[in-house]
Design an enzyme around this catalytic site. Structure first.
Site, PDB file in Angstrom:
ATOM      1  N   ARG A  36       0.846  -1.201   0.000  1.00  0.00           N
ATOM      2  CA  ARG A  36       0.000   0.000   0.000  1.00  0.00           C
ATOM      3  C   ARG A  36       0.880   1.249   0.000  1.00  0.00           C
ATOM      4  O   ARG A  36       1.881   1.284   0.727  1.00  0.00           O
ATOM      5  CB  ARG A  36      -0.891   0.015   1.245  1.00  0.00           C
ATOM      6  CG  ARG A  36      -2.027  -0.976   1.227  1.00  0.00           C
ATOM      7  CD  ARG A  36      -2.621  -1.098   2.617  1.00  0.00           C
ATOM      8  NE  ARG A  36      -3.812  -1.917   2.677  1.00  0.00           N
ATOM      9  CZ  ARG A  36      -3.829  -3.248   2.731  1.00  0.00           C
ATOM     10  NH1 ARG A  36      -2.698  -3.921   2.710  1.00  0.00           N
ATOM     11  NH2 ARG A  36      -4.975  -3.908   2.796  1.00  0.00           N
ATOM     12  N   HIS A  49      -0.137   3.300   4.733  1.00  0.00           N
ATOM     13  CA  HIS A  49      -0.721   2.256   5.588  1.00  0.00           C
ATOM     14  C   HIS A  49      -0.260   0.857   5.164  1.00  0.00           C
ATOM     15  O   HIS A  49      -1.028  -0.094   5.191  1.00  0.00           O
ATOM     16  CB  HIS A  49      -2.253   2.325   5.569  1.00  0.00           C
ATOM     17  CG  HIS A  49      -2.812   3.589   6.160  1.00  0.00           C
ATOM     18  ND1 HIS A  49      -3.240   3.685   7.454  1.00  0.00           N
ATOM     19  CD2 HIS A  49      -3.009   4.809   5.622  1.00  0.00           C
ATOM     20  CE1 HIS A  49      -3.678   4.918   7.687  1.00  0.00           C
ATOM     21  NE2 HIS A  49      -3.548   5.621   6.596  1.00  0.00           N
ATOM     22  N   ARG A  91      -8.772  -3.809   9.811  1.00  0.00           N
ATOM     23  CA  ARG A  91      -7.304  -3.747   9.658  1.00  0.00           C
ATOM     24  C   ARG A  91      -6.789  -2.482  10.330  1.00  0.00           C
ATOM     25  O   ARG A  91      -7.248  -1.383  10.039  1.00  0.00           O
ATOM     26  CB  ARG A  91      -6.916  -3.753   8.181  1.00  0.00           C
ATOM     27  CG  ARG A  91      -5.412  -3.778   7.937  1.00  0.00           C
ATOM     28  CD  ARG A  91      -5.087  -3.935   6.453  1.00  0.00           C
ATOM     29  NE  ARG A  91      -3.660  -3.949   6.216  1.00  0.00           N
ATOM     30  CZ  ARG A  91      -2.907  -2.861   6.028  1.00  0.00           C
ATOM     31  NH1 ARG A  91      -3.455  -1.664   6.037  1.00  0.00           N
ATOM     32  NH2 ARG A  91      -1.612  -2.967   5.813  1.00  0.00           N
ATOM     33  N   ASN A 123      -9.022   6.630  11.138  1.00  0.00           N
ATOM     34  CA  ASN A 123      -7.767   6.678  11.902  1.00  0.00           C
ATOM     35  C   ASN A 123      -8.074   6.676  13.394  1.00  0.00           C
ATOM     36  O   ASN A 123      -9.234   6.754  13.797  1.00  0.00           O
ATOM     37  CB  ASN A 123      -6.978   7.939  11.551  1.00  0.00           C
ATOM     38  CG  ASN A 123      -6.230   7.807  10.222  1.00  0.00           C
ATOM     39  OD1 ASN A 123      -6.015   6.705   9.721  1.00  0.00           O
ATOM     40  ND2 ASN A 123      -5.850   8.935   9.653  1.00  0.00           N
ATOM     41  N   PHE A 163      -2.999  15.675  -0.594  1.00  0.00           N
ATOM     42  CA  PHE A 163      -2.578  14.420   0.048  1.00  0.00           C
ATOM     43  C   PHE A 163      -1.221  13.947  -0.471  1.00  0.00           C
ATOM     44  O   PHE A 163      -0.362  13.511   0.288  1.00  0.00           O
ATOM     45  CB  PHE A 163      -3.653  13.351  -0.189  1.00  0.00           C
ATOM     46  CG  PHE A 163      -3.452  12.093   0.606  1.00  0.00           C
ATOM     47  CD1 PHE A 163      -3.593  12.094   1.981  1.00  0.00           C
ATOM     48  CD2 PHE A 163      -3.126  10.893  -0.026  1.00  0.00           C
ATOM     49  CE1 PHE A 163      -3.415  10.926   2.719  1.00  0.00           C
ATOM     50  CE2 PHE A 163      -2.955   9.730   0.704  1.00  0.00           C
ATOM     51  CZ  PHE A 163      -3.099   9.741   2.077  1.00  0.00           C
ATOM     52  N   ARG A 180     -11.162  11.141  -1.594  1.00  0.00           N
ATOM     53  CA  ARG A 180     -10.884   9.791  -1.063  1.00  0.00           C
ATOM     54  C   ARG A 180     -11.774   8.767  -1.758  1.00  0.00           C
ATOM     55  O   ARG A 180     -11.354   7.643  -2.004  1.00  0.00           O
ATOM     56  CB  ARG A 180     -11.148   9.745   0.449  1.00  0.00           C
ATOM     57  CG  ARG A 180     -10.136  10.498   1.287  1.00  0.00           C
ATOM     58  CD  ARG A 180     -10.441  10.309   2.762  1.00  0.00           C
ATOM     59  NE  ARG A 180     -10.029   9.005   3.235  1.00  0.00           N
ATOM     60  CZ  ARG A 180     -10.468   8.435   4.362  1.00  0.00           C
ATOM     61  NH1 ARG A 180     -11.326   9.081   5.132  1.00  0.00           N
ATOM     62  NH2 ARG A 180     -10.040   7.250   4.732  1.00  0.00           N
ATOM     63  N   TYR A 226      -9.240   5.303  -3.236  1.00  0.00           N
ATOM     64  CA  TYR A 226      -9.087   3.931  -2.727  1.00  0.00           C
ATOM     65  C   TYR A 226      -9.373   2.907  -3.798  1.00  0.00           C
ATOM     66  O   TYR A 226      -8.646   1.936  -3.983  1.00  0.00           O
ATOM     67  CB  TYR A 226      -9.990   3.726  -1.493  1.00  0.00           C
ATOM     68  CG  TYR A 226      -9.499   4.526  -0.326  1.00  0.00           C
ATOM     69  CD1 TYR A 226      -9.631   5.911  -0.305  1.00  0.00           C
ATOM     70  CD2 TYR A 226      -8.862   3.933   0.748  1.00  0.00           C
ATOM     71  CE1 TYR A 226      -9.150   6.675   0.742  1.00  0.00           C
ATOM     72  CE2 TYR A 226      -8.381   4.684   1.806  1.00  0.00           C
ATOM     73  CZ  TYR A 226      -8.527   6.051   1.793  1.00  0.00           C
ATOM     74  OH  TYR A 226      -8.045   6.808   2.827  1.00  0.00           O
TER      75      TYR A 226
HETATM   76 FE1  HDD Z   1      -6.231   7.087   3.201  1.00  0.00          FE
HETATM   77  C1  HDD Z   1      -5.200   3.877   2.847  1.00  0.00           C
HETATM   78  C2  HDD Z   1      -7.245   6.406   6.392  1.00  0.00           C
HETATM   79  C3  HDD Z   1      -6.966  10.400   3.668  1.00  0.00           C
HETATM   80  C4  HDD Z   1      -5.652   7.656  -0.047  1.00  0.00           C
HETATM   81  N1  HDD Z   1      -6.210   5.458   4.382  1.00  0.00           N
HETATM   82  C5  HDD Z   1      -5.752   4.223   4.060  1.00  0.00           C
HETATM   83  C6  HDD Z   1      -5.928   3.330   5.153  1.00  0.00           C
HETATM   84  C7  HDD Z   1      -6.507   4.046   6.164  1.00  0.00           C
HETATM   85  C8  HDD Z   1      -6.687   5.389   5.673  1.00  0.00           C
HETATM   86  C9  HDD Z   1      -6.876   3.524   7.531  1.00  0.00           C
HETATM   87  C10 HDD Z   1      -5.528   1.866   5.185  1.00  0.00           C
HETATM   88  C11 HDD Z   1      -6.676   0.959   4.846  1.00  0.00           C
HETATM   89  C12 HDD Z   1      -6.228  -0.470   4.938  1.00  0.00           C
HETATM   90  O1  HDD Z   1      -6.002  -0.935   6.060  1.00  0.00           O
HETATM   91  O2  HDD Z   1      -6.087  -1.090   3.888  1.00  0.00           O
HETATM   92  N2  HDD Z   1      -6.886   8.205   4.754  1.00  0.00           N
HETATM   93  C13 HDD Z   1      -7.352   7.718   5.945  1.00  0.00           C
HETATM   94  C14 HDD Z   1      -7.971   8.781   6.689  1.00  0.00           C
HETATM   95  C15 HDD Z   1      -7.878   9.905   5.930  1.00  0.00           C
HETATM   96  C16 HDD Z   1      -7.214   9.538   4.705  1.00  0.00           C
HETATM   97  C17 HDD Z   1      -8.622   8.643   8.037  1.00  0.00           C
HETATM   98  C18 HDD Z   1      -8.373  11.295   6.225  1.00  0.00           C
HETATM   99  C19 HDD Z   1      -9.563  11.547   6.649  1.00  0.00           C
HETATM  100  N3  HDD Z   1      -6.275   8.724   2.037  1.00  0.00           N
HETATM  101  C20 HDD Z   1      -6.636  10.010   2.401  1.00  0.00           C
HETATM  102  C21 HDD Z   1      -6.640  10.860   1.241  1.00  0.00           C
HETATM  103  C22 HDD Z   1      -6.281  10.085   0.172  1.00  0.00           C
HETATM  104  C23 HDD Z   1      -6.057   8.754   0.694  1.00  0.00           C
HETATM  105  C24 HDD Z   1      -6.999  12.337   1.238  1.00  0.00           C
HETATM  106  C25 HDD Z   1      -6.139  10.462  -1.275  1.00  0.00           C
HETATM  107  C26 HDD Z   1      -6.798  11.412  -1.872  1.00  0.00           C
HETATM  108  N4  HDD Z   1      -5.472   5.979   1.691  1.00  0.00           N
HETATM  109  C27 HDD Z   1      -5.367   6.411   0.428  1.00  0.00           C
HETATM  110  C28 HDD Z   1      -4.906   5.349  -0.545  1.00  0.00           C
HETATM  111  C29 HDD Z   1      -4.782   4.110   0.393  1.00  0.00           C
HETATM  112  C30 HDD Z   1      -5.149   4.668   1.749  1.00  0.00           C
HETATM  113  C31 HDD Z   1      -3.728   5.700  -1.371  1.00  0.00           C
HETATM  114  C32 HDD Z   1      -3.464   3.336   0.368  1.00  0.00           C
HETATM  115  C33 HDD Z   1      -3.831   1.886   0.290  1.00  0.00           C
HETATM  116  C34 HDD Z   1      -5.263   1.863   0.103  1.00  0.00           C
HETATM  117  O3  HDD Z   1      -5.744   3.136   0.053  1.00  0.00           O
HETATM  118  O4  HDD Z   1      -5.951   0.878  -0.022  1.00  0.00           O
HETATM  119  O5  HDD Z   1      -5.849   5.144  -1.528  1.00  0.00           O
END
Ligand code: HDD
Length: 737
Positions: A86, A89, A126, A162, A175, A372, A376
């Site tokens: 990932r 995370h 997770r 989170n 981001f 978001r 994802y």
């Molecule tokens: Fe995110 C993963 C939580 C903002 C893009 N995010 C990811 C995971 C968590 C969060 C818990 C891990 C999920 C797992 O266990 O597979 N993220 C947050 C929270 C945010 C946040 C609480 C703010 C409120 N995230 C955020 C933004 C973006 C992303 C603004 C992009 C515009 N996040 C991602 C991602 C991930 C991710 C790149 C990486 C792996 C995945 O999604 O599956 O898409």
């Protein structure tokens, strides 16, 4: 019983009775390894293989033959075993569970998962760190992810949150820069799993909206004691939609039954080396031992009419809703009750998507959430290799459905029937068509409403009006970066504020740029002047008067900000107690205390001279079959006090007293005392602690044989009374004089 690493769990297929719908579904795709006569080792073709040790070659010393399909396929499969981790995370730990609703939210939503009281919904949760790669140490200072997939009867619903209720930035477009700045420096790729470097604090210091989250990041929230003792938040504002189409803003909360607790930083530094898997081990151990972690699920609800009634904007995810303004309504309980069978297939391949919604739950216009919702789904395409990730065993839903999506890499389903809609076979469509012509659209506002309300349980997006000038713009209330940072800081206890200052010294002390240090101190000056003066001392910097003096207000509630707030839960349950069983220990005392601790829900581990038998007073060393011989979990050289929440030293015979004199054992006491951990001792261990381990530290006379300090969590005595024992187990960890 902790997680058993000896592989015994692989041997047999677990009983299917009592499995929730998702576990039963996964079982269809699971393979277990018993050699039960019908199975044989094989290659891709499933043909039997007799020799996995030697490849085919021409003569014993001749060239290896590429025609050997077994060698080729084994190597080839291995070559492709890894998938991209990932992008954030990457390091996580997962568990299956059950969500049980105890209070209906029917007034606000038609989502069955939140309306049918008593209904049990299978889940997969997770927990994660954010910046560290998949092999990083878990005790680094990091925000933690708390993501839960609900396999509901209406499809999958994911809350991807989170352990902190707010976020760094207000708009998803930033981001990429936030994460780039926090990830290791791009030239030499360091540091790993931490924000203690120039790029991160450069970004933070130049991005004022991050101030509130910067304060949370430096607090004890980023060094949790356990995923079982960690809150969770949906962070963004969502919308619940009722059967009558009423829309209500909602913030999601998870509250751990064991209370919210953290490590202290010195423990983190040491545990990072002693047990980099500290948190995932803790989670797996607890579930394997039947001490299932539980969390209450709650919502803060705000009607559409009240949207503008706060001095912050509900769409701004750098702000929380203080509980005195909107209390939390607790509606359900999540229990994590099964470890994964295969880390890769479940914890790694699980794909959380913010866009996974069910009817009755919708997005707000929060600009973070909206981006978001794209990110994802998009990231899974490269991470899991294409659009069919949603039909992987861990991701597929448990409710019946029909889809016209077809083909693509690694299609897991064999889909019959029409791959287009509408069709003459009358594939059912959940949405109502106002014109009855087969198209799912309406041409007037009234028709849209009529269609949505005709069958609210099936509407995916409730109609609501949006209008505005299309431009790159932010709402005016987004501009206040200080008020809630001040509220957070004021709501902490003094010792937690002190921890923040120490964290700042570590983080910014690892930065080399003077500009970054000074700008960041100036930022915190806008949160609290005294705090800025304190942190500036480590950087020989003089702070000016703040433009936004601290307003002095605090907030508290069911999810109190301070971990020392009386609304937090303090319990011995779930805590790990180390008992020192050096040969000659008092066996009766140890068995009585350990039985009592286990009854309170503690995890008890024994430390001795060796991993294996420890011989109590009255038993000859080496007599393994004698009664009272205690099996230990660690040799004293193989563990440290940091691996326990509390320590117990029984009394013992002369040999026991002599063994206590070892430097390693004395260090156990000194280190645990320094971390303000409860230490209990009886008999010969009392003067040893008072005079050898902690000379001059205790308020007791030189000849004293008993002392009790609730402040230090230290109890020493010939006998430990029930009330002392229960006070001891209150575990005053992290509290400094
Ligand atoms: Fe995110 C993963 C939580 C903002 C893009 N995010 C990811 C995971 C968590 C969060 C818990 C891990 C999920 C797992 O266990 O597979 N993220 C947050 C929270 C945010 C946040 C609480 C703010 C409120 N995230 C955020 C933004 C973006 C992303 C603004 C992009 C515009 N996040 C991602 C991602 C991930 C991710 C790149 C990486 C792996 C995945 O999604 O599956 O898409």
């Amino acid at each position: 019983m902790p997680y058993n690493g000896d592989g015994s769990a692989w041997a047999e297929r677990p009983a299917t009775s009592g499995m929730n719908a998702k576990i039963a579904d996964l079982d269809k795709s699971s393979v277990y390894c018993p050699a039960d006569g019908d199975k044989h080792l094989s290659v891709f073709s499933n043909a039997p293989v007799d020799n996995l040790d030697t490849s085919m070659r021409a003569g014993t010393r001749g060239p290896t033959s590429i025609a050997d399909p077994v060698a080729r396929e084994r190597i080839s499969h291995f070559d492709h075993e890894r998938i991209p981790e990932r992008v954030v995370h990457a390091r996580g730990a997962g568990a299956h569970g059950t969500f049980t609703l105890h209070t209906s939210l029917e007034e606000y939503t038609c989502a069955k998962v939140l309306t049918k009281v008593g209904q049990e919904t299978p889940t997969f949760t997770r927990f994660s760190t954010v910046l560290g790669s998949s092999g990083a140490a878990e005790t680094a200072r990091e925000v933690r992810g708390f993501a839960t997939k609900f396999y509901t009867q209406e499809g999958n619903w994911d809350i991807v949150g989170n352990n902190i209720p707010v976020f760094f930035i207000q708009d998803g477009i930033k981001f990429i820069d936030l994460i780039h700045s926090g990830k290791p420096e791009p030239d030499v790729a360091l540091p790993q799993a931490q924000t203690a470097h120039d790029s991160f604090w450069d970004f933070m210091s130049l991005t004022p909206e991050t101030l509130h989250m910067a304060a949370w990041s430096l607090s004890d929230y980023t060094i949790p004691r356990s995923y079982r003792m960690m809150k969770g938040f949906g962070v963004n504002t969502y919308v619940l939609v009722s059967a009558t189409g009423k829309r209500t803003f909602a913030k999601f909360h998870w509250k751990p039954h064991l209370g919210t607790h953290s490590l202290v930083w010195d423990e983190c530094l040491k545990l990072g080396g002693q047990d980099p898997d500290y948190l995932r081990r803790d989670l797996a151990d607890a579930i394997a031992g039947g001490a299932f972690p539980k969390y209450e699920f709650g919502v803060q609800l705000v009607s559409e009419e009240d949207e503008e009634s706060f001095d912050f904007d509900l769409l701004d995810c750098t702000k929380l809703i203080p509980e005195e303004l909107v209390p939390i309504k607790w509606v359900g309980t999540l229990e994590l009750n099964k470890n994964p069978t295969n880390y890769f297939a479940e914890t790694e391949q699980v794909a959380f998507c913010v866009s996974n919604m069910v009817p009755g739950i919708d997005f707000s216009n929060d600009p973070m959430l909206q981006l978001r919702a794209f990110s994802y789904f998009d990231t899974q395409l490269s991470r899991l290799g294409g659009p069919n990730f949603s039909s992987l065993p861990i991701n597929r839903g448990v409710c019946p459905f029909i889809s016209t999506a077809r083909d693509g890499h690694s299609q897991h389903r064999i889909q019959a029937g029409p791959h287009y809609y509408p069709n003459r076979f009358q594939t059912p469509n959940a949405g109502k068509c106002p014109h009855g012509k087969g198209q799912n659209y309406a041409t007037s506002e009234a028709a849209v409403k009529e269609a949505a309300l005709a069958d609210p349980e099936t509407m995916t997006f409730a109609p609501h009006k949006v209008e505005g000038l299309r431009a790159k713009q932010r709402p005016p209330k987004f501009a206040d970066d200080y008020t809630q940072a001040q509220l957070f800081y004021n709501s902490l206890s003094e010792v937690e504020q002190q921890h923040m200052a120490e964290a700042f010294a570590f983080e910014l002390g690892h930065c080399d740029s003077r500009q970054v240090q000074e700008t960041m101190i100036d930022r915190f000056n806008e949160m609290d002047h005294d705090f800025a003066v304190t942190i500036a001392k480590s950087f020989d910097y003089e702070v000016g008067e703040p433009k936004h003096p601290n307003h002095g207000k605090k907030t508290t509630g069911q999810q109190p900000i301070s971990m020392l707030d009386s609304n937090n839960t303090f319990t011995a349950a779930g805590r790990k107690v180390g008992i020192m069983c050096l040969d000659g220990f008092d066996g009766l005392q140890v068995s009585a205390l350990s039985t009592g601790l286990v009854a309170m829900g503690c995890v008890v581990q024994f430390v001795g001279q060796r991993k294996g038998p420890a011989y109590p007073n009255g038993v000859k060393v080496g007599d393994k079959s004698a009664s009272g011989v205690q099996n230990t979990d660690f040799p004293v050289e193989g563990c440290r006090s940091t691996m326990f929440d509390a320590l117990f030293f029984p009394t013992g015979n002369d040999a026991f007293a002599k063994s206590l004199e070892s430097g390693r054992v004395i260090h156990f006491v000194r280190e645990a005392f320094g971390h303000f951990k409860p230490i209990a001792a009886v008999g010969v261990a009392v003067p040893w602690i008072a005079h050898k381990c902690l000379p001059g530290s205790l308020d007791m006379k030189a000849d004293a044989t008993a002392a009790f300090s609730s402040k230090h969590g230290l109890i020493l005595g010939q006998n430990i009374t029930d009330s002392e024992a229960s006070a001891w187990t209150k575990l005053t960890k992290g509290v400094k004089d």
